[in-house]
Design a protein around this motif. Sequence first.
Motif, PDB file in Angstrom:
ATOM      1  N   THR A   1       0.829  -1.201   0.000  1.00 20.15           N
ATOM      2  CA  THR A   1       0.000   0.000   0.000  1.00 20.15           C
ATOM      3  C   THR A   1       0.863   1.250   0.000  1.00 20.15           C
ATOM      4  O   THR A   1       0.663   2.173  -0.794  1.00 20.15           O
TER       5      THR A   1
ATOM      6  N   VAL B   1       2.346   6.933  -7.393  1.00 18.05           N
ATOM      7  CA  VAL B   1       1.770   8.118  -8.023  1.00 18.05           C
ATOM      8  C   VAL B   1       2.886   9.010  -8.525  1.00 18.05           C
ATOM      9  O   VAL B   1       2.926   9.407  -9.691  1.00 18.05           O
TER      10      VAL B   1
ATOM     11  N   PHE C   1       4.993   7.332 -11.311  1.00 16.13           N
ATOM     12  CA  PHE C   1       4.305   7.257 -12.603  1.00 16.13           C
ATOM     13  C   PHE C   1       4.320   8.619 -13.299  1.00 16.13           C
ATOM     14  O   PHE C   1       4.527   8.694 -14.514  1.00 16.13           O
ATOM     15  N   LEU C   2       4.100   9.680 -12.517  1.00 13.26           N
ATOM     16  CA  LEU C   2       4.142  11.019 -13.120  1.00 13.26           C
ATOM     17  C   LEU C   2       5.518  11.258 -13.734  1.00 13.26           C
ATOM     18  O   LEU C   2       5.641  11.733 -14.872  1.00 13.26           O
TER      19      LEU C   2
ATOM     20  N   PHE D   1       1.143  16.466 -17.677  1.00 11.17           N
ATOM     21  CA  PHE D   1       1.654  15.635 -16.581  1.00 11.17           C
ATOM     22  C   PHE D   1       2.771  16.364 -15.840  1.00 11.17           C
ATOM     23  O   PHE D   1       2.884  16.260 -14.618  1.00 11.17           O
TER      24      PHE D   1
ATOM     25  N   ALA E   1       1.217  18.588 -13.468  1.00  8.29           N
ATOM     26  CA  ALA E   1       0.775  17.855 -12.286  1.00  8.29           C
ATOM     27  C   ALA E   1       1.960  17.531 -11.382  1.00  8.29           C
ATOM     28  O   ALA E   1       1.861  17.624 -10.155  1.00  8.29           O
TER      29      ALA E   1
ATOM     30  N   PHE F   1       4.071  18.872  -1.908  1.00 10.54           N
ATOM     31  CA  PHE F   1       4.761  17.900  -1.064  1.00 10.54           C
ATOM     32  C   PHE F   1       5.856  18.593  -0.255  1.00 10.54           C
ATOM     33  O   PHE F   1       5.998  18.364   0.949  1.00 10.54           O
TER      34      PHE F   1
ATOM     35  N   PHE G   1      -6.928  -1.890   2.780  1.00 14.69           N
ATOM     36  CA  PHE G   1      -5.523  -1.569   2.518  1.00 14.69           C
ATOM     37  C   PHE G   1      -5.004  -0.527   3.486  1.00 14.69           C
ATOM     38  O   PHE G   1      -3.861  -0.600   3.947  1.00 14.69           O
ATOM     39  N   GLY G   2      -5.854   0.455   3.785  1.00 18.82           N
ATOM     40  CA  GLY G   2      -5.433   1.479   4.737  1.00 18.82           C
ATOM     41  C   GLY G   2      -5.158   0.868   6.098  1.00 18.82           C
ATOM     42  O   GLY G   2      -4.133   1.156   6.741  1.00 18.82           O
TER      43      GLY G   2
ATOM     44  N   ILE H   1       3.289   9.913   4.126  1.00 12.33           N
ATOM     45  CA  ILE H   1       1.875   9.571   3.979  1.00 12.33           C
ATOM     46  C   ILE H   1       1.006  10.721   4.454  1.00 12.33           C
ATOM     47  O   ILE H   1       0.031  11.113   3.811  1.00 12.33           O
TER      48      ILE H   1
ATOM     49  N   LEU I   1       0.913  13.247   1.791  1.00 14.90           N
ATOM     50  CA  LEU I   1       0.126  12.901   0.606  1.00 14.90           C
ATOM     51  C   LEU I   1      -1.310  13.375   0.766  1.00 14.90           C
ATOM     52  O   LEU I   1      -1.984  13.662  -0.219  1.00 14.90           O
ATOM     53  N   ALA I   2      -1.764  13.475   2.017  1.00 11.01           N
ATOM     54  CA  ALA I   2      -3.118  13.981   2.228  1.00 11.01           C
ATOM     55  C   ALA I   2      -3.238  15.414   1.728  1.00 11.01           C
ATOM     56  O   ALA I   2      -4.330  15.876   1.416  1.00 11.01           O
TER      57      ALA I   2
ATOM     58  N   VAL J   1      -4.033  16.036  -8.971  1.00 11.38           N
ATOM     59  CA  VAL J   1      -2.849  15.237  -9.288  1.00 11.38           C
ATOM     60  C   VAL J   1      -3.215  13.756  -9.291  1.00 11.38           C
ATOM     61  O   VAL J   1      -2.787  12.992 -10.155  1.00 11.38           O
ATOM     62  N   PHE J   2      -4.044  13.363  -8.322  1.00 11.42           N
ATOM     63  CA  PHE J   2      -4.493  11.976  -8.307  1.00 11.42           C
ATOM     64  C   PHE J   2      -5.354  11.681  -9.531  1.00 11.42           C
ATOM     65  O   PHE J   2      -5.309  10.585 -10.076  1.00 11.42           O
TER      66      PHE J   2
ATOM     67  N   PHE K   1      -3.080  11.032 -12.358  1.00 11.15           N
ATOM     68  CA  PHE K   1      -2.532   9.683 -12.224  1.00 11.15           C
ATOM     69  C   PHE K   1      -3.573   8.647 -12.630  1.00 11.15           C
ATOM     70  O   PHE K   1      -3.282   7.700 -13.367  1.00 11.15           O
TER      71      PHE K   1
ATOM     72  N   LEU L   1      -7.032   5.888  -3.604  1.00 10.95           N
ATOM     73  CA  LEU L   1      -5.625   6.260  -3.451  1.00 10.95           C
ATOM     74  C   LEU L   1      -5.518   7.617  -2.764  1.00 10.95           C
ATOM     75  O   LEU L   1      -4.654   7.845  -1.919  1.00 10.95           O
TER      76      LEU L   1
ATOM     77  N   LEU M   1      -6.515   7.267   0.938  1.00  9.81           N
ATOM     78  CA  LEU M   1      -5.737   6.300   1.706  1.00  9.81           C
ATOM     79  C   LEU M   1      -5.024   6.949   2.896  1.00  9.81           C
ATOM     80  O   LEU M   1      -5.097   6.419   4.019  1.00  9.81           O
TER      81      LEU M   1
ATOM     82  N   ILE N   1      -5.157   5.735   6.809  1.00  9.99           N
ATOM     83  CA  ILE N   1      -3.933   5.273   7.473  1.00  9.99           C
ATOM     84  C   ILE N   1      -3.679   6.100   8.731  1.00  9.99           C
ATOM     85  O   ILE N   1      -3.426   5.564   9.817  1.00  9.99           O
TER      86      ILE N   1
END
Lengths: 863, 558
Positions: free
Chosen positions: A39, A46, A49-50, A832, A835, A843, B327-328, B352, B355-356, B362-363, B366, B407, B410, B414
Amino acid sequence: MTAKTPSFTGRTRQRTTRWGVRFSDAFSRGLITVGGIGTVVSVMTVFLFLVYVVLPLLRPSATGAPVRVEAARAEAPAFFATDEYRLLGVRASPAGVFDVFRLDDGGSVARIAPFGDAKATAAQFDPVRGTALLGFADGSARFLRCRFSTAFAEGEAVPGPVRDLKQGRIRIHGQRAWQRISDTQVRHQGFDAAVDVELDAVHGSPVRLIDFAEGPDGLAYAMFHEDGSMEVVRTTRRKNIMTGQTTVRRTVFPVPYKARPAAGAPAFLALSGLGDAVSLAWADGRLQRYDVRSVSDIRLVEETDLLGDPSLRLTALRFLLGRFTLLAGDSGGRVRAWFVVHSDPGAAESTRLAVAHEFAGPAAPVTALASSARIRMFAAGYGDGSVRLYHVTSGKRLADLRATDAARPVEAVAFSPKDDAVSAATSPGYTAWDLDPRHPEATLPALFTRVWYEGAAGPEHVWQSSSGTDDFEPKLGLMPLVFGTIKATFFSLLFGVPIALMGAIFTSEFLNPRWKARIKPTVELMASLPSVVLGFLAALVFAPVVADALPAVLASFVTVPATFLAGAYLWQLLPYRWTLRNGGLRLPLMLAIVPAGLWMARGLGAGLERWCFSGDIVRWLDGQIGRAAGGWVVVLFPLVAVLVGWIGALTLNPILRTAGRTLSRPVCAALDALKFAALLAVAVAGSVALAFILDFAGLDPRGAVLGTYVQRNALVVGFVMGFAIIPIIYTIAEDALSAVPEHLRSASLGCGATAWQTATRIIVPTAASGLFSAVMIGLGRAVGETMIVLMAAGNTPVMEWNIFNGFRTLSANIAVELPEAVRNSTHYRTLFLAALVLFAMTFVLNTIAETIRLRFRRRAVEL
Amino acid sequence: MSADPVKPAPFARTRTRARTSLFAAGEPMVWLTGGGLVVAICMIVGLLGLILAQGVGTLWPQPVVEVRLASGARLMGEITRTETYRTGDGRTARRRLFRTGNFELTNEHFTWVNDADVAEESRPEWAMVFERMSWGRFYGRPKSLTVEGTVTADAPAAVWAGFARVHASVSDRREVRERLETEEIGEVNRRIEEARLAVRRAELRDGRDSPAHAAARAHVDAIQAETKAEFDRLRAEIAALNGHNAKFSIRVVTADGRETDLALADIVRAYPANRLSDGARWSLYASRWREFLLDEPREANSEGGVFPAIFGTVVMTLIMSVFVVPFGVMAALYLREYAKAGPVVSAVRISINNLAGVPSIVFGVFGLGFFCYVVGASLDELLFAAKLPNPTYGKGGILWAALTLALMTLPVVIVATEEALSAVPNSMREGSFACGAGKWQTIRRIVLPRAMPGIMTGMILAMARGAGEVAPLMLVGAVKLAPELPIDGILPYVHPERSFMHLGFHIYDLGFQSQNSEAAKPMVFTTTLLLILVIFVLNVLAVQLRTRLRRKFVSAVF
């Protein structure tokens, strides 16, 4: 187990773990480890892949090994092309005879002479459209359709000699190349050249130079004759709806060009894509450009030097895709790209040629140029036998190839129709390379710095990814989108952060716990409000309201805080004992005076519009009426007010505090109110004075932070997105403030500090890092917010700080364009990349915020 | 002045005056900070109030007003909005937006009426509102009613009574016809389509002209012959129903005197707006809500219901939670119970958490690039080659949307699960081990039950976030109008590849893509109200669970 251990239940104790338990233990450990790591890894995918999609953008173009075929020596071709399936090639002599040959062994397939014995004296080919115009000694011209044709045959239709053809093999039959592509199907192709239109002589002298352009309503061509005369002819085809007959009308534009006896005859002739301008170029690099839009007004627009160096000669001149950019190759190996720009945006007639890009080559003259039929790529052949491929917009060198080992000049270069091969003709034979240009238009400089696009006055940041026409130049500058993102974030933070932080301070320090238990979860709940709701309200409810009552909305940014301050001064004037006992009434009172603030905003707004904006704010913003001072007052007042308030508090408060010792409380309160009124007056006077000074200095806020009003603008987005980030900033900030240990608060209050002094000098500094991280997380939220900006920002990718104009952010751009982007195209990958930029930005911001928050939490525990 | 003034003792003097200086209390600044909170509260209350008022009020039947303008023109309609504006000479004036309907006659749904132009205003007793299947609303006075081809009533009261009597049966016939058109004919078409696919499959597997291919071709011909009779029967049935319904119509006079015949089959609902009793008003209101919640949209989504959108939202959210929760929880269990604490685990934890905060779009990018274009396209090649080049899974669909949102949410699960796991006191784990339980037994019997409310909280928060998110859905499968639901009665019942409608996307679409945006606006408010209600209920549930969880742990510590 040998020794029996009695247990108190009487049964034998089982000392070993049952296998079922052991199995489930091992199984669950394995499952959870695999699932958990899986997981976590899949979430990280993500990012990977970008990157995986974006990386090919930066890969260089690929070329295969050269395939060289020797062929009989012929004169230098005037035209050279290969077909779509790379089976056949064609070369045309300057006289107009086409030689079709096999690409794999150079064997001749056909020889086509569409004019019989007539020999052309001048020829111009357009490999992109498969057309040509040839001029003859009698001054006439013939328009030719010359292109490869492909057809398929099946079953009985396959002629006998090629029936036994094996899969994939090629055979020449009837001047066509046949290739079996499946058990039943055979594909065959050949080259056809046929006269489409005979154009009678306008002037009976041999044609020396010729060029043509196909516009939407017909053919336009230019001819330069042996005797030195020159004309442009424009034909218009009209179809009579009643009779169905097509009539061709010709308009002749004799161009009285300025002869240059010293330089001899011109060497090149170029007719622009719309047929409205014709250029003559001499070998020494001089170029004359004539405007031929109307018969009565044919004139020389400009005369310029294409080379800028008297020692060089002009050796090649050709249009790039779209017939707007001229590529000029010289004897020094340079290729320069020229196009017409409007030098002065005010005047309609002031155009000039500008050299936008320069491509250096080897130290050998440019002998051949070819433009790609799909993208803005060209190939240049040089005198030393080398071939180079460039992309014009990005200036990227795509390939550096050698056609021959011996230093024999390249006579012609050609791209295959699908850009999957490039070939060069040298004196005997030719060389071909496989080609994959990949994404030549996207280089890091092209994406992030200013680029000089075709027709623009200079390099600039532009995002315009698609258009209706095929020869459109994609403009993939990401900076307008990054700018839009920053603008949206800035204005929303400007609005949201003060409110959220002030609200958090009040909640944690001054609000009674019963109220806090109600209010905080409510605000937290708003964090989950779908942003599409806010976006819809912003665009359909709030934007029209702001447009209707703009002055009042602007005024409310001043009157509402001022009302709270005024409320505080009035509160101080109330009897001390009563206020002390009824401190809990403050919040309801504040709520009650908000309408007063809004009402005042209406009044002040009307006043502002009359005094500052000459009675009509929209026309004022547009720059039609009024003077700059009014706008400066509005822009400067908040800044001046904060400055005056701060300086006033620094200077006056100690004096007042000393003086206040001898005075009673009501007198102090009155003095304080007086101070407020005085400072307000000073702020107003100061901002007006400053406004006039700036006005007299010739500065105008219009064009910078103010400007033409657009209904969906940064003010609306700032307000609504500010509202969207308030809950998250408020919650985290309040948590940080509440986490400051209670004993610090008690100690401060015990030492005699007031609640306000405790808040500003003890609590806020201690929690500063927590507050900072709250702002950072709010910032991250604002950067990536999509729906609000998509709906309320107008989505025009402009770069200006004008608060009343729209913008387009990275996120909104993705939402708008990605559904239409072709998979794996440059556009798709660039989106992309957008993104990825968003991902990286948020981040990093969040990591900084999180690290600071954790450090703060650890410190708060230590305190 | 004497050279030796009497000085009061400094201590005594300050002592008597000892009190907090008013200037130190900073009351104005306190008010300013309070102002921040008050502004935030006002905005929240204002926003929710606006949505509530507009959303609840939209479906309430309004009276119909008729105006005669100074120019002599007559208009009739419902007043939707009133606003003041500034006239050319600087004075303010009022104007009202009338919903005048009758689009086929006037080519507009709405008309602005300046108060200054109104010569006469009235509420005609027999002004009726007709809500129709197409062309929007119609306003007019009833003139006569045709039942079974004969005119049966020609006074308004009689027409209305007659209409009320026969309309239900006409509507029933229309519904039967619609069912025949969509379900029965759809079923027949599906059989033919399936046979054609079998041909293509045989061609791909065994090549053209192979025996299997020929057999499949023969099968198609057989099915086509077989279904032709079926088609003819259905068509005849539909034609009969249509023919019967065509005999029912109502003649209506508009405000400006034009007469039009409205087919009863086309009328969804009609009422004499100015004659309604309170009870009738409420029942009309209830019937409109029922339609809104349970029916499909019509008129480019600006009328009718939002049932497919509600259904799509719920199904998508449920599929998402099916993926995200196991999964979480597994990831959280691993991080908290199995992994060795160290810099790596805390780095993973921070990532993680962050990521929130990564933008939802962006998701979406993807999801489109990976799920639709990579995974989906590969699935299509493997399993649905016969349908290519039409993609089956290689485009946006409810499964991909749910996976994308899973995703995205998640991290929420978590983090919440980890928090709940860490709140289980270590003493309980140790106690369990001491009793001889294995690790898994401890987790299953001791840790997980205690952490369950926390896990539930995480799940509900994830569902709330997923249900309200729109930006990624625009890329991975939410559409303006989905003809088929992702779950229906046709084998295999669940169709995870289908595009779906979503409440949030519906709001975006109505507000921005609708050509008749003025008519769509009230619907947007109602849809918004619905979406907010769903999300707030989920959130409040999560908050309740969290408080219960906290209370439980407070009692556990002794």
